[in-house]
Design an enzyme around this catalytic site. Structure first.
Site, PDB file in Angstrom:
ATOM      1  N   PRO A  60      68.139  44.065  -2.186  1.00 51.33           N
ATOM      2  CA  PRO A  60      68.742  43.001  -3.011  1.00 51.33           C
ATOM      3  C   PRO A  60      69.931  42.282  -2.369  1.00 51.33           C
ATOM      4  O   PRO A  60      70.624  41.540  -3.046  1.00 51.33           O
ATOM      5  CB  PRO A  60      69.192  43.761  -4.256  1.00 51.33           C
ATOM      6  N   GLY A  61      70.187  42.515  -1.097  1.00 49.72           N
ATOM      7  CA  GLY A  61      71.177  41.699  -0.408  1.00 49.72           C
ATOM      8  C   GLY A  61      72.549  42.317  -0.229  1.00 49.72           C
ATOM      9  O   GLY A  61      73.503  41.614   0.122  1.00 49.72           O
ATOM     10  N   ASP A  75      62.663  39.013   2.484  1.00 49.17           N
ATOM     11  CA  ASP A  75      62.077  40.229   1.893  1.00 49.17           C
ATOM     12  C   ASP A  75      60.668  39.898   1.421  1.00 49.17           C
ATOM     13  O   ASP A  75      60.335  38.750   1.149  1.00 49.17           O
ATOM     14  CB  ASP A  75      62.917  40.750   0.720  1.00 49.17           C
ATOM     15  N   ASP A  97      67.015  46.994   8.088  1.00 47.38           N
ATOM     16  CA  ASP A  97      67.366  48.082   7.167  1.00 47.38           C
ATOM     17  C   ASP A  97      66.042  48.455   6.500  1.00 47.38           C
ATOM     18  O   ASP A  97      65.694  47.968   5.435  1.00 47.38           O
ATOM     19  CB  ASP A  97      68.394  47.558   6.156  1.00 47.38           C
ATOM     20  N   CYS A 105      67.766  55.066   4.912  1.00 43.66           N
ATOM     21  CA  CYS A 105      68.495  56.042   4.082  1.00 43.66           C
ATOM     22  C   CYS A 105      67.609  57.265   3.906  1.00 43.66           C
ATOM     23  O   CYS A 105      67.444  57.773   2.807  1.00 43.66           O
ATOM     24  CB  CYS A 105      68.894  55.427   2.745  1.00 43.66           C
TER      25      CYS A 105
END
Ligand code: SAM
Length: 345
Positions: free
Chosen positions: A127-128, A148, A213, A267
């Site tokens: 979401p930025g 995205d 990411d 992550c």
């Protein structure tokens, strides 16, 4: 009647995850970090496009909220008393002067060596959180491209970019129209809803900095109290993610200028999604050189051997953030594309 599929119980999933984790980090570290897989405190970052650090500190503390500044990132804070709701009730939140973001998520943009005026791609941006952080590091000069593939997440990305002053509504460029629009101002911001693999075919060796990411199995975000955070997890998921990451990483590499820097992050704890990805990149491209990551935060040892695979020694320069009750684990690699060498086949 056909055979009923056996569903693994949540606790079995956690057990197999923890079994793998112990192999990844070793028994003594495993014992230390096992109980950190829980909900962490609210943390936030000053949005320097809209406010100064001091303005935020004053607004927060005068409302009775206690905060702790992060040593390795002065614009980041942990909320020490009160709830997230108390923070989001503040005007500075509603005005986009602060952004709630986990601490580990703030690491990748910080290590990209971003300088105002550069051309930067955030390939999987929604979401930025990091797109807005990059815009702030660019001081809203140069070019920033956020992309995205997911429509729902893209809507959130667009909303956040408006809210945080990265883009005014009308300045979010249509990626096609905006191609001819370079001289308009010293800030060009583009959002696109595309498969990252396709997008970069349009931009060969174009960007000074790229953030990947990557979509991942999100193991570092598991919360043992909340089975929703890990119910999707299994080893097949790790393989699927590793495949997707490989595709995105290869594409991202081709959009990076010689001399440019690509930061890859996840992550998750799985070596297949972390060290193994970077190992393959180094194996494939002679012009890929790992750079040290200089942030002073607590680190886990990286994995140099997994299964029968021994990884490139240079992988030592990549970073595994040590998970604690304040910060989740994260993997970050910083790779420079050296000037003109041909890929190894
Ligand atoms: C870890 S999240 C990104 C989080 C984001 N960087 C942030 O800090 O707010 C990974 C993102 O990758 C997107 N994604 C997955 N596959 C993709 C693809 N092939 N092309 C572009 N985006 C993709 C997902 O929709 C998801 O939003």
């Amino acid at each position: 009647m056909g055979k009923q599929k056996k569903r693994r119980q949540p606790s079995q999933k956690l057990e197999s995850f923890f079994g793998r984790l112990e192999q990844i980090v070793g028994t003594s570290v495993f014992r230390d970090i096992k109980n950190t897989f829980t909900l962490r405190p609210t943390t936030f970052r000053v949005n320097t496009l809209k406010a100064t650090r001091q303005e935020v500190i004053d607004a927060v503390t005068s409302s009775g909220l206690k905060i702790e500044q992060i040593v390795w990132y002065k614009d980041a804070f942990i909320l020490k008393n009160k709830s997230k709701r108390d923070l989001t009730d503040l005007d500075i939140y509603k005005q986009g002067k602060i952004y709630i973001q986990s601490l580990a998520s703030m690491v990748p943009p910080l290590v990209m060596d971003i300088e105002p005026g550069q051309k930067v791609l955030d390939l999987t941006a929604a979401p930025g959180s990091k797109t807005s952080q990059i815009a702030a590091l660019l001081e809203r000069t140069g070019e920033l491209y956020g992309n995205d593939i997911n429509e729902i997440r893209f809507a959130k990305l667009k909303h956040n970019m408006e809210q945080l002053g990265v883009a005014e509504d009308e300045s979010i460029n249509d990626p096609v129209k905006s191609l001819g629009d370079h001289e308009a101002s010293n800030w060009k911001f583009t959002l696109s809803l595309e498969n990252g693999k396709k997008l970069i075919a349009t931009y060969p060796e174009y960007f000074d900095r790229i953030l990947l990411d990557a979509p991942c199995s999100a193991e570092a975000r598991f919360d043992i109290e909340d089975s929703k955070t890990y119910s999707f997890w299994n080893e097949k998921k790790i393989k699927e993610m590793a495949y997707a990451q490989r595709q995105l990483l290869l594409s991202a590499w081709s959009a990076l200028k010689p001399g440019g820097i690509l930061v890859y992050s996840t992550c998750t704890m799985a070596p297949e999604e972390n060290e193994a990805q970077i190992d393959k990149l180094l194996e494939r491209f002679e012009d890929a050189e790992l750079l040290e990551i200089g942030l002073s935060l607590k680190k886990l040892s990286v994995v140099l051997k997994w299964g029968d695979k021994i990884f490139h020694k240079g992988i030592k320069k990549t970073l595994r953030v040590y998970p604690t009750k304040q910060i989740e684990g994260f993997y970050v690699a910083k790779i420079k594309k050296c000037d003109k060498l041909t890929p190894v086949n």
